[in-house]
Design an enzyme around this catalytic site. Structure first.
Site, short mmCIF file in Angstrom:
data_model
loop_
_atom_site.label_atom_id
_atom_site.label_comp_id
_atom_site.label_asym_id
_atom_site.label_seq_id
_atom_site.Cartn_x
_atom_site.Cartn_y
_atom_site.Cartn_z
N ASN A 204 -10.12 0.01 -0.34
CA ASN A 204 -8.65 0.11 -0.30
C ASN A 204 -8.09 -0.40 -1.63
O ASN A 204 -8.18 -1.58 -1.92
CB ASN A 204 -8.15 -0.75 0.87
CG ASN A 204 -6.64 -0.70 1.03
OD1 ASN A 204 -5.92 -0.21 0.16
ND2 ASN A 204 -6.15 -1.21 2.15
N HIS B 270 -3.37 7.35 2.45
CA HIS B 270 -3.75 6.05 1.90
C HIS B 270 -5.14 5.71 2.44
O HIS B 270 -5.44 5.95 3.60
CB HIS B 270 -2.72 4.99 2.34
CG HIS B 270 -3.17 3.59 2.07
ND1 HIS B 270 -3.62 3.20 0.84
CD2 HIS B 270 -3.24 2.50 2.87
CE1 HIS B 270 -3.96 1.92 0.89
NE2 HIS B 270 -3.74 1.48 2.11
N CYS C 27 0.81 -1.23 0.00
CA CYS C 27 0.00 0.00 0.00
C CYS C 27 0.84 1.28 0.00
O CYS C 27 0.32 2.35 -0.30
CB CYS C 27 -0.95 0.01 1.18
SG CYS C 27 -2.15 -1.33 1.09
O1 UT7 Z 1 -3.83 -1.00 3.54
C1 UT7 Z 1 -2.95 -1.73 4.34
C2 UT7 Z 1 -3.21 -1.50 5.74
N1 UT7 Z 1 -4.45 -2.11 6.15
C3 UT7 Z 1 -5.13 -1.54 7.11
O2 UT7 Z 1 -4.73 -0.49 7.55
C4 UT7 Z 1 -6.34 -2.24 7.64
C5 UT7 Z 1 -6.31 -2.14 9.14
N2 UT7 Z 1 -7.38 -2.77 9.86
C6 UT7 Z 1 -8.68 -2.40 9.76
O3 UT7 Z 1 -9.03 -1.58 8.95
C7 UT7 Z 1 -9.67 -2.98 10.76
O4 UT7 Z 1 -8.96 -3.69 11.74
C8 UT7 Z 1 -10.73 -3.92 10.13
C9 UT7 Z 1 -11.71 -3.08 9.31
C10 UT7 Z 1 -10.03 -4.94 9.25
C11 UT7 Z 1 -11.52 -4.63 11.21
O5 UT7 Z 1 -12.07 -3.74 12.15
P1 UT7 Z 1 -11.92 -4.03 13.73
O6 UT7 Z 1 -12.70 -3.00 14.41
O7 UT7 Z 1 -10.44 -4.09 14.01
O8 UT7 Z 1 -12.64 -5.42 13.89
P2 UT7 Z 1 -12.03 -6.82 14.39
O9 UT7 Z 1 -11.06 -7.37 13.40
O10 UT7 Z 1 -11.55 -6.67 15.79
O11 UT7 Z 1 -13.33 -7.72 14.36
C12 UT7 Z 1 -14.45 -7.43 15.18
C13 UT7 Z 1 -15.52 -8.47 14.93
C14 UT7 Z 1 -15.03 -9.91 14.97
O12 UT7 Z 1 -16.04 -10.67 15.63
P3 UT7 Z 1 -15.84 -11.12 17.16
O13 UT7 Z 1 -14.58 -11.94 17.15
O14 UT7 Z 1 -15.70 -9.85 17.94
O15 UT7 Z 1 -17.10 -11.88 17.42
C15 UT7 Z 1 -14.98 -10.32 13.53
O16 UT7 Z 1 -15.20 -11.72 13.35
O17 UT7 Z 1 -16.09 -8.29 13.62
C16 UT7 Z 1 -16.13 -9.56 12.94
N3 UT7 Z 1 -15.98 -9.31 11.51
C17 UT7 Z 1 -17.03 -9.05 10.71
N4 UT7 Z 1 -18.36 -8.98 10.94
C18 UT7 Z 1 -19.17 -8.68 9.91
C19 UT7 Z 1 -14.85 -9.25 10.77
N5 UT7 Z 1 -15.14 -8.97 9.49
C20 UT7 Z 1 -16.49 -8.83 9.42
C21 UT7 Z 1 -17.39 -8.52 8.38
N6 UT7 Z 1 -18.69 -8.45 8.66
N7 UT7 Z 1 -16.97 -8.27 7.11
#
Ligand code: UT7
Length: 322
Positions: free
Chosen positions: A279, A249, A113
């Site tokens: 992204n 980004h 990225c």
């Molecule tokens: O470009 C390169 C750099 N990349 C980034 O900068 C991305 C960085 N990370 C992020 O943008 C965020 O961490 C995410 C958008 C990927 C995720 O957001 P989060 O607030 O960190 O959520 P999480 O990964 O902690 O997941 C929370 C919950 C989980 O469920 P439990 O374990 O709490 O029951 C996931 O299983 O959300 C669940 N989950 C979803 N639910 C519905 C994960 N993906 C989804 C989804 N729909 N698509």
């Protein structure tokens, strides 16, 4: 003294738009979750026969036209991509052929990225040392091809597209400074495990798709983007208030908002495209730049701060007088 400046910008997005609602039908996810956690509403997806080079060419044609030069004036082509058309030749050579440019150096840069900022850094050095006068600097990606469309934690976050700039030699500074970094110890937090010299036979297995520990990447991204912005301001002896536009980004709206807050840059001065594009990795900064230049928000003479964070980890920034 020779400097480099952005002479023209261009962007390209595939015709097909995939909404969050469409993803709801394929996965256990919701429009609400995707919007709340990432800010994404929709993304563009390349057509079956559309490649990274095709999109790069479309964006480049617009950038060359905006710069008011001819294809034959281009004497350096750098494509930032982690989704090249082929193992070789480089995507930049394919772009060169389509644009009927001959003899210029043409090569790819893979810094995920952060790739566009790496490419911009290199092109700026070429121009300042007399190695080129009109460089085509492109970010182009078809991440839809490296997504596991059954993995809701990654596939909802990415899209396809390309952005390009023509960087030309100038007597006044356009690119004021660039700052690029990497730390390879975070490889496993965000990667596509299969490659050429390792795991090539795994292609089309799960090793061929993006794997990410999203919240660990998130935390590291917010901290690092804050420090790279500080590094850039202090290298140029300028203050936060001097920045007219932050062009980050576009990975996640929450990361963008947190970074803008750290730097007291009001959201009205931040270019946001993550809602419409998701992204697009190395394409996201040049695409966002092009959108804001073409809709008249960014004007000549304004001070822009670009910043990116991605797999590697890699990160970078550039301070630009547009
Ligand atoms: O470009 C390169 C750099 N990349 C980034 O900068 C991305 C960085 N990370 C992020 O943008 C965020 O961490 C995410 C958008 C990927 C995720 O957001 P989060 O607030 O960190 O959520 P999480 O990964 O902690 O997941 C929370 C919950 C989980 O469920 P439990 O374990 O709490 O029951 C996931 O299983 O959300 C669940 N989950 C979803 N639910 C519905 C994960 N993906 C989804 C989804 N729909 N698509």
């Amino acid at each position: 003294m020779t400097w480099s400046k952005i002479a023209g910008t261009g962007g390209y997005l595939p015709e097909r738009i995939m909404s969050n609602k469409e993803l709801e039908k394929m996965l256990d996810t919701s429009d609400e979750w995707i919007r709340e956690r990432s800010g994404i509403k929709r993304r563009h997806i390349a057509a079956e026969n559309e490649t990274t080079a095709d999109m790069a060419v479309a964006a480049s044609r617009k950038a060359i036209e905006a710069a008011g030069i001819e294809n034959s004036d281009i004497d350096l082509i750098i494509v930032a991509t982690s989704t090249p058309d082929k193992i070789f030749p480089g995507t930049a050579c394919i772009v060169q052929r389509h644009l009927e440019i001959e003899n210029s150096p043409a090569f790819d840069v893979n810094a995920a990225c952060s790739g566009f900022l790496y490419a911009l850094d290199i092109a700026d050095r070429f121009i300042r040392t007399g190695g080129a006068r009109n460089a085509l600097v492109i970010g182009s990606e078809t991440y839809s091809r490296i997504l596991d469309w059954t993995d809701r934690s990654t596939c909802v976050l990415f899209g396809d597209g390309a952005g390009a700039v023509v960087l030309s030699a100038a007597e006044e500074p356009g690119i004021l400074s660039t700052h690029i970094h990497a730390n390879g110890k975070y490889e496993d937090l965000l990667h596509v495990p299969a490659g050429i010299s390792s795991g090539y036979d795994a292609v089309r297995s799960e090793a061929a798709f993006i794997q990410m520990k999203g919240n660990e990447v998130f935390r590291k991204a917010v901290g690092t983007l804050g420090s790279i912005a500080r590094e850039t301001l202090s290298a140029n002896n300028i203050e936060k208030k001097d920045i007219a536009w932050l062009i980050p980004h576009q990975a996640n709206l929450r990361i963008i908002v947190a970074t803008a807050k750290k730097f007291d840059i009001p959201m009205e001065h931040v270019v946001v495209t993550v809602d419409e594009h998701a992204n697009t990795s190395s394409a996201s900064i040049p695409l966002a730049l092009d959108v804001a230049v073409r809709d008249g928000r960014i004007k000549r003479g304004e001070l822009l701060l670009f910043e990116a964070f991605g797999a590697g980890f890699t990160w970078g920034s550039a301070l630009v007088r547009y």
